[in-house]
Design a protein around this motif. Sequence first.
Motif, PDB file in Angstrom:
ATOM      1  N   LYS A  94      14.887  -7.408  19.114  1.00 24.17           N
ATOM      2  CA  LYS A  94      14.077  -6.748  17.572  1.00 24.17           C
ATOM      3  C   LYS A  94      13.716  -6.033  18.603  1.00 24.17           C
ATOM      4  N   ASN A 125      17.436 -12.111  29.349  1.00 28.34           N
ATOM      5  CA  ASN A 125      16.389 -13.924  28.695  1.00 28.34           C
ATOM      6  C   ASN A 125      15.084 -13.872  29.023  1.00 28.34           C
ATOM      7  N   PHE A 162      14.385 -13.571  15.178  1.00 22.74           N
ATOM      8  CA  PHE A 162      14.944 -12.450  14.319  1.00 22.74           C
ATOM      9  C   PHE A 162      13.906 -13.316  12.978  1.00 22.74           C
ATOM     10  N   PHE A 219      17.422 -17.130  19.435  1.00 25.79           N
ATOM     11  CA  PHE A 219      17.610 -15.728  18.090  1.00 25.79           C
ATOM     12  C   PHE A 219      17.133 -16.644  16.638  1.00 25.79           C
ATOM     13  N   ASN A 243      21.246 -18.709  23.681  1.00 22.98           N
ATOM     14  CA  ASN A 243      20.438 -17.590  22.056  1.00 22.98           C
ATOM     15  C   ASN A 243      20.797 -18.338  20.962  1.00 22.98           C
ATOM     16  N   ASN A 244      21.950 -19.078  20.861  1.00 25.25           N
ATOM     17  CA  ASN A 244      21.513 -19.906  19.656  1.00 25.25           C
ATOM     18  C   ASN A 244      20.178 -20.794  19.105  1.00 25.25           C
ATOM     19  N   GLY A 289      25.844 -11.481  18.723  1.00 26.73           N
ATOM     20  CA  GLY A 289      24.521 -12.305  17.990  1.00 26.73           C
ATOM     21  C   GLY A 289      23.472 -11.249  18.297  1.00 26.73           C
ATOM     22  N   TYR A 290      23.903 -10.297  18.983  1.00 28.20           N
ATOM     23  CA  TYR A 290      22.618  -9.848  18.647  1.00 28.20           C
ATOM     24  C   TYR A 290      22.664  -8.991  17.696  1.00 28.20           C
ATOM     25  N   GLN A 291      20.442  -8.639  16.921  1.00 28.76           N
ATOM     26  CA  GLN A 291      20.956  -7.512  15.950  1.00 28.76           C
ATOM     27  C   GLN A 291      19.502  -6.645  15.664  1.00 28.76           C
ATOM     28  N   GLY A 309      17.437 -11.361  21.266  1.00 25.68           N
ATOM     29  CA  GLY A 309      17.652 -10.237  20.124  1.00 25.68           C
ATOM     30  C   GLY A 309      18.129  -9.752  19.983  1.00 25.68           C
TER      31      GLY A 309
END
Length: 270
Positions: A112, A143, A42, A38, A34-35, A90-92, A110
């Motif tokens: 969106k 994922n 974003f 994401f 994810n790092n 970490g999800y926004q 993430g």
Amino acid sequence: MKKVILSASAALLLIVACSTNPFTGKKDLNFVSNNQIFPTAFAQYDQFLKENKVIKGTSQAQMVTSVGQKIKAAAEKYLNANGYQGYLDGYQWEYNLVDSKDVNAWCMPGGKIVVYTGILPITKDEAGLATVMGHEVAHALVNHGAQRMSATTLQELGAAGVGVATSGQSATAQQLYQQAYGVTTQYAGILPFSRKHENEADEIGLILMAIAGYNPDKAIEFWQRMSANSGGSAPPEFLSTHPSDATRISNITAQIPNAKAQAAKFGVKF
């Protein structure tokens, strides 16, 4: 020696590049964190919003936000109850309605989410919209984007292996081997892999919409409307990244009892 190194590299990737699917408990191929994915997702999402007409303040836009928040809450409930506290770190989350005739919606890694106005006549109501948003959120939760990137990397590694293995042959022979490899991996590997993702997203999406309080039976009605809207223009299933409408509806019908059972654990009954 090069063949040995490539084979060893592929084997190592397959051994270490697995993550646990929180909804199925199975191991999935994924070596993109994810790092890694994401920040790019974003940035692409923000750029998309700048380049398209985002609708704010209308009843339809408010419905998109409301349904999205309920699906998010359902995901949190499920994950926390099943021992995956912190999974959504970490999800926004963001939900936007975009003016477009396209019959589509999507969720980037993430959380969106974009819903196009073109799909609203087919969703018709909150339950139909929850079917779509639950499906798209499911892709992000397990994922699928990162898994597709991982599968493509392995496909490219395999192509390099074919190149090494046929390096002593004529250019024509090498080209034929690469074409055969590409066709085989596409239709025997990548496309079925994508169809598996679609079926998985349908199943998880049903669970999420049910926990959120939407009757999963409504999903069948939505996909029937989608099928009627497509007018039978979809390619044959084996050539597609998506299952056929008939296959999808059949699978969803079989998956609904489990979705209701999962929702019942949270006091939601239909």
